[in-house]
Design an enzyme around this catalytic site. Structure first.
Site, mmCIF file in Angstrom:
data_model
loop_
_atom_site.group_PDB
_atom_site.id
_atom_site.type_symbol
_atom_site.label_atom_id
_atom_site.label_comp_id
_atom_site.label_asym_id
_atom_site.label_seq_id
_atom_site.Cartn_x
_atom_site.Cartn_y
_atom_site.Cartn_z
ATOM 1 N N CYS A 56 0.849 -1.154 -0.052
ATOM 2 C CA CYS A 56 -0.054 -0.061 -0.009
ATOM 3 C C CYS A 56 0.913 1.133 -0.172
ATOM 4 C CB CYS A 56 -0.879 -0.087 1.060
ATOM 5 S SG CYS A 56 -1.744 1.498 1.552
ATOM 6 N N TRP A 89 -7.468 -7.126 6.151
ATOM 7 C CA TRP A 89 -6.247 -7.268 5.829
ATOM 8 C C TRP A 89 -5.854 -8.362 7.106
ATOM 9 C CZ3 TRP A 89 -3.367 -5.299 2.371
ATOM 10 C CH2 TRP A 89 -3.490 -4.014 1.576
ATOM 11 N N VAL A 122 -11.870 -1.235 6.462
ATOM 12 C CA VAL A 122 -10.478 -1.397 7.413
ATOM 13 C C VAL A 122 -9.305 -1.135 6.527
ATOM 14 C CG1 VAL A 122 -9.351 -3.227 8.540
ATOM 15 C CG2 VAL A 122 -11.801 -3.196 8.672
ATOM 16 N N VAL A 124 -5.111 0.355 5.952
ATOM 17 C CA VAL A 124 -3.865 0.648 6.494
ATOM 18 C C VAL A 124 -3.384 1.935 5.986
ATOM 19 C CG1 VAL A 124 -3.323 -1.653 6.994
ATOM 20 C CG2 VAL A 124 -2.891 -1.035 4.700
ATOM 21 N N TYR A 187 -5.761 5.881 -8.804
ATOM 22 C CA TYR A 187 -6.849 5.161 -8.354
ATOM 23 C C TYR A 187 -8.120 5.629 -9.160
ATOM 24 C CZ TYR A 187 -4.274 3.008 -4.737
ATOM 25 O OH TYR A 187 -3.294 2.241 -3.952
#
Length: 349
Positions: A56, A89, A122, A124, A187
């Site tokens: 990421c 994750w 969720v 990161v 993106y």
């Protein structure tokens, strides 16, 4: 849970990517870890755990900042599997499939400990409070700025000032443009559901790359004569561009390796301690090409491109500037965090 798209690297159903209009939502948990603990979370060495995916770009910013500032011992890291499932994750890289410190199998467990039945995704990077197991923050835009400022007393000797006060207005302006058109733009292009939506994002991406090229043509770094937060945020997108965004996200006007200025800049940073030694191309490629089944339904991971050129001479030092100013580079990464020399897999301690 699946209605919102990523804010950092946020979970969505793997098959949904490319089938719903892309919109990056704001972070939900925006508490800050500060010297005075005003949000209830004071800076304390060893109290928190930084959860990342090396795949990421948003989480990789935190890895680079943490290395440059020497916070490895003060803020231990948990590395998630780059291939997540629809639940969250997951910590399948660790023995028994559990994070050895938090004792959880999925990152969503820390989110649930903070807010039961939290309706969002969720994401990161995430910072978890070890004593309670609760998520503290997933504010990917703020985490690294606080590492540079609020955690200053725990920085290593000789650490760079990644967010110098005198340059903050300029850094913020540069980062805003890069975020809108490039960090987020790739993106928007990759997850576009229509031709016009894609072409608008594609145009934004290359307009910003062209603008950054001109900015970096005669200066070594984006702002000032040392590395700053702005360089970190550009680096994590550029280093993924040829391997992922050019093909997978259809941002294919040119590769970074075909742009003399950006290719030199990228090589300069990649060879700077704290940047390239956090990059894991195996994790990066497997995540994007395996997880985004709505875009790449076969799940085939490309064998290329050849990225060995990242370690060739860049000659950017001729422009002046020093990456760490009057400071010094960080030492080698901790044994458990070292990346293999070819940048394709974690080396084993």
């Amino acid at each position: 849970m699946y209605e919102q798209q990523p804010d950092g690297c946020r979970m969505s159903r793997n098959s949904d990517y490319g089938k719903r209009q892309f919109k990056r939502s704001p972070s939900h948990f925006t508490d800050r870890i500060t010297r005075d603990g005003r949000d209830g979370w004071p800076v304390e060495p060893g109290r928190y755990r930084l959860v990342v995916s090396r795949a990421c770009p948003w989480a990789s910013r935190a890895l680079v900042s943490r290395r440059l500032l020497g916070l490895e011992d003060a803020l231990p890291v948990a590395v998630a599997d780059p291939v997540q499932d629809d639940r969250s994750w997951r910590f399948t890289l660790d023995p028994g499939g559990k994070d050895p410190v938090l004792g959880i199998r999925y990152l969503f467990e820390a989110y649930d400990a903070r807010e039961t039945d939290y309706p969002g995704g969720v994401s990161v990077p995430a910072v978890v409070d070890v004593p309670t197991g609760k998520l503290v923050t997933n504010d990917y835009l703020r985490i690294t700025l606080d590492l540079a400022t609020e955690w200053r007393e725990l920085h290593r000797p000789g650490a760079p000032d990644l967010y110098p006060e005198a340059l903050r207005a300029e850094i913020d302006a540069v980062m805003d443009d890069i975020y809108r058109d490039l960090n987020n733009g790739v993106y928007r292009a990759g997850f576009a559901t229509g031709q016009q939506e894609y072409e608008e994002a594609y145009t934004d991406v290359f307009r910003r790359l062209d603008a950054v090229t001109e900015r970096l043509r005669d200066q070594r770094y984006l702002v000032g004569d040392t590395v700053t937060e702005a360089d970190i945020r550009l680096f994590t997108t550029l280093v993924r561009f040829d391997a992922v965004y050019h093909g997978h996200f259809k941002c294919n006007r040119y590769k970074i390796a075909e742009n003399e200025v950006l290719w030199g800049y990228l090589r300069d940073l990649y060879q700077t301690p704290g940047f390239g030694d956090t990059v894991d191309f195996d994790h990066i490629k497997r995540h994007y090409y395996t997880v985004h089944t709505g875009i790449n339904p076969t799940g085939i991971v490309p064998a290329g491109p050849d990225l060995s050129g990242l370690t060739t001479p860049h000659h950017r030092e001729r422009l002046g500037g020093r990456p760490f100013g009057d400071g010094i580079p960080p030492g080698p990464p901790p044994a458990g965090e070292r990346i293999a020399p070819d940048g394709t897999a974690p080396a084993r301690p």
